[in-house]
Design a protein around this motif. Structure first.
Motif, PDB file in Angstrom:
ATOM      1  N   VAL A 211       0.962  -1.103   0.025  1.00  0.00           N
ATOM      2  CA  VAL A 211       0.121   0.050  -0.052  1.00  0.00           C
ATOM      3  C   VAL A 211       0.829   1.055   0.189  1.00  0.00           C
ATOM      4  O   VAL A 211       1.821   1.385   0.866  1.00  0.00           O
ATOM      5  N   ASN A 212       0.854   2.121  -0.816  1.00  0.00           N
ATOM      6  CA  ASN A 212       1.398   3.103  -1.214  1.00  0.00           C
ATOM      7  C   ASN A 212       3.146   2.864  -0.919  1.00  0.00           C
ATOM      8  O   ASN A 212       3.741   3.604  -0.272  1.00  0.00           O
ATOM      9  N   GLY A 213       3.552   1.513  -1.551  1.00  0.00           N
ATOM     10  CA  GLY A 213       4.739   1.573  -1.463  1.00  0.00           C
ATOM     11  C   GLY A 213       5.348   0.799  -0.215  1.00  0.00           C
ATOM     12  O   GLY A 213       6.522   0.137  -0.270  1.00  0.00           O
TER      13      GLY A 213
ATOM     14  N   VAL B  83      -9.565   3.454  -5.925  1.00  0.00           N
ATOM     15  CA  VAL B  83      -8.080   3.343  -5.549  1.00  0.00           C
ATOM     16  C   VAL B  83      -7.384   2.681  -6.866  1.00  0.00           C
ATOM     17  O   VAL B  83      -8.449   2.265  -7.701  1.00  0.00           O
ATOM     18  N   LEU B  84      -6.174   2.830  -6.853  1.00  0.00           N
ATOM     19  CA  LEU B  84      -5.424   2.308  -7.938  1.00  0.00           C
ATOM     20  C   LEU B  84      -4.845   0.828  -7.633  1.00  0.00           C
ATOM     21  O   LEU B  84      -4.319   0.808  -6.693  1.00  0.00           O
ATOM     22  N   VAL B  85      -4.979  -0.331  -8.269  1.00  0.00           N
ATOM     23  CA  VAL B  85      -4.432  -1.453  -8.045  1.00  0.00           C
ATOM     24  C   VAL B  85      -3.580  -1.870  -9.301  1.00  0.00           C
ATOM     25  O   VAL B  85      -4.017  -1.972 -10.166  1.00  0.00           O
ATOM     26  N   ASP B  86      -2.142  -1.752  -8.907  1.00  0.00           N
ATOM     27  CA  ASP B  86      -1.271  -2.203 -10.136  1.00  0.00           C
ATOM     28  C   ASP B  86      -1.819  -1.128 -11.310  1.00  0.00           C
ATOM     29  O   ASP B  86      -1.759  -1.528 -12.346  1.00  0.00           O
TER      30      ASP B  86
ATOM     31  N   ARG C  87      -0.116  -4.101  -5.697  1.00  0.00           N
ATOM     32  CA  ARG C  87       0.386  -2.665  -5.379  1.00  0.00           C
ATOM     33  C   ARG C  87      -1.098  -1.895  -5.419  1.00  0.00           C
ATOM     34  O   ARG C  87      -1.585  -1.516  -6.482  1.00  0.00           O
ATOM     35  N   VAL C  88      -1.185  -1.266  -4.167  1.00  0.00           N
ATOM     36  CA  VAL C  88      -2.538  -0.644  -3.885  1.00  0.00           C
ATOM     37  C   VAL C  88      -1.831   0.934  -3.976  1.00  0.00           C
ATOM     38  O   VAL C  88      -1.034   1.315  -3.255  1.00  0.00           O
ATOM     39  N   THR C  89      -2.525   2.094  -4.550  1.00  0.00           N
ATOM     40  CA  THR C  89      -2.247   3.217  -4.523  1.00  0.00           C
ATOM     41  C   THR C  89      -3.440   3.903  -3.999  1.00  0.00           C
ATOM     42  O   THR C  89      -4.300   3.902  -5.112  1.00  0.00           O
ATOM     43  N   THR C  90      -3.274   4.759  -3.034  1.00  0.00           N
ATOM     44  CA  THR C  90      -4.583   5.435  -2.534  1.00  0.00           C
ATOM     45  C   THR C  90      -4.152   7.073  -2.774  1.00  0.00           C
ATOM     46  O   THR C  90      -2.899   7.473  -3.249  1.00  0.00           O
TER      47      THR C  90
ATOM     48  N   CYS D 276      -8.347   9.456  -8.175  1.00  0.00           N
ATOM     49  CA  CYS D 276      -7.659   8.130  -8.390  1.00  0.00           C
ATOM     50  C   CYS D 276      -8.364   7.474  -9.786  1.00  0.00           C
ATOM     51  O   CYS D 276      -7.567   6.910 -10.588  1.00  0.00           O
ATOM     52  N   SER D 277      -9.483   7.658  -9.755  1.00  0.00           N
ATOM     53  CA  SER D 277     -10.389   7.222 -10.874  1.00  0.00           C
ATOM     54  C   SER D 277      -9.827   8.021 -12.364  1.00  0.00           C
ATOM     55  O   SER D 277      -9.709   7.329 -13.345  1.00  0.00           O
ATOM     56  N   ALA D 278      -9.462   9.327 -12.247  1.00  0.00           N
ATOM     57  CA  ALA D 278      -9.087   9.826 -13.782  1.00  0.00           C
ATOM     58  C   ALA D 278      -7.568   9.320 -13.780  1.00  0.00           C
ATOM     59  O   ALA D 278      -7.401   9.101 -15.374  1.00  0.00           O
TER      60      ALA D 278
END
Ligand code: FES
Ligand code: FES
Length: 169
Positions: A5-7, A47-50, A68-71, A105-107
């Motif tokens: 999560v966020n690295g 959120v973004l996953v990979d 890999r999750v990015t918030t 995140c969606s954009a």
């Protein structure tokens, strides 16, 4: 294998019923990701996953073991805001701000989809390698992210001026 999560590596929850959204908010205290409807209808929890956008309220955290999750918290670059975060400020792309982390995140995920030629419902050429992000494409592709404040004009302006401009180049 941990979830990243966020690295940072994080343990997956013991309870396999825990949603990714609840892991982020309750387990990891990353409250930037918002809980709106909690049933996949509003986009606030995106959120973004990979690099792909997902609705974290509909995802079980255990499914994302090793991913890999990015918030929204993971988008800042040092002390600097992500260009899209800055663009939302510059274009008044929010009012209360509740939908904003999900919108941003969606954009980012949406732009990546257009970059690799994923068509939307209104795309004329279904076989294009890359889809230009016109305002209409942005509106269509962002239609899963609701804004109760109705800040849609500013949201589209912010996206069109950043990731949309890159796509038009
Ligand atoms: Fe996930 Fe609304 S909280 S879609
Ligand atoms: Fe309030 Fe979008 S800014 S819901």
């Amino acid at each position: 294998m941990p979830i990243i999560v966020n690295g940072l590596p994080r343990s997956i929850p013991e309870d396999p019923r825990m949603s990714l959204l609840d892991l982020l908010r309750e387990g990891l205290h990353l409250s930037g990701t918002k809980k709106g409807c909690n049933q996949g209808a509003c986009g606030a929890c995106t959120v973004l996953v990979d690099g792909e956008r997902i609705l974290s309220c509909l995802a079980l955290a255990v499914q994302y073991d090793g991913r890999r999750v990015t918030t929204i918290e993971g988008l800042v670059q040092g002390d600097a805001l992500h260009p899209l975060q800055q663009a939302f400020i510059d274009h008044d792309g929010f009012q209360c701000g509740y939908c904003t982390p999900g919108q941003i995140c969606s954009a980012i995920g949406m732009a990546a989809e257009a970059e690799r030629g994923v068509p939307s419902h209104i795309s004329a050429d279904l076989a294009a390698d890359r889809v230009a992000l016109t305002r209409e494409e942005i509106q269509e592709r962002m239609s899963g992210n609701l804004c109760r404040c109705g800040a849609y004009n500013g949201i589209v302006d912010a996206i069109a001026g950043t990731v949309g401009a890159e796509m038009a180049a």
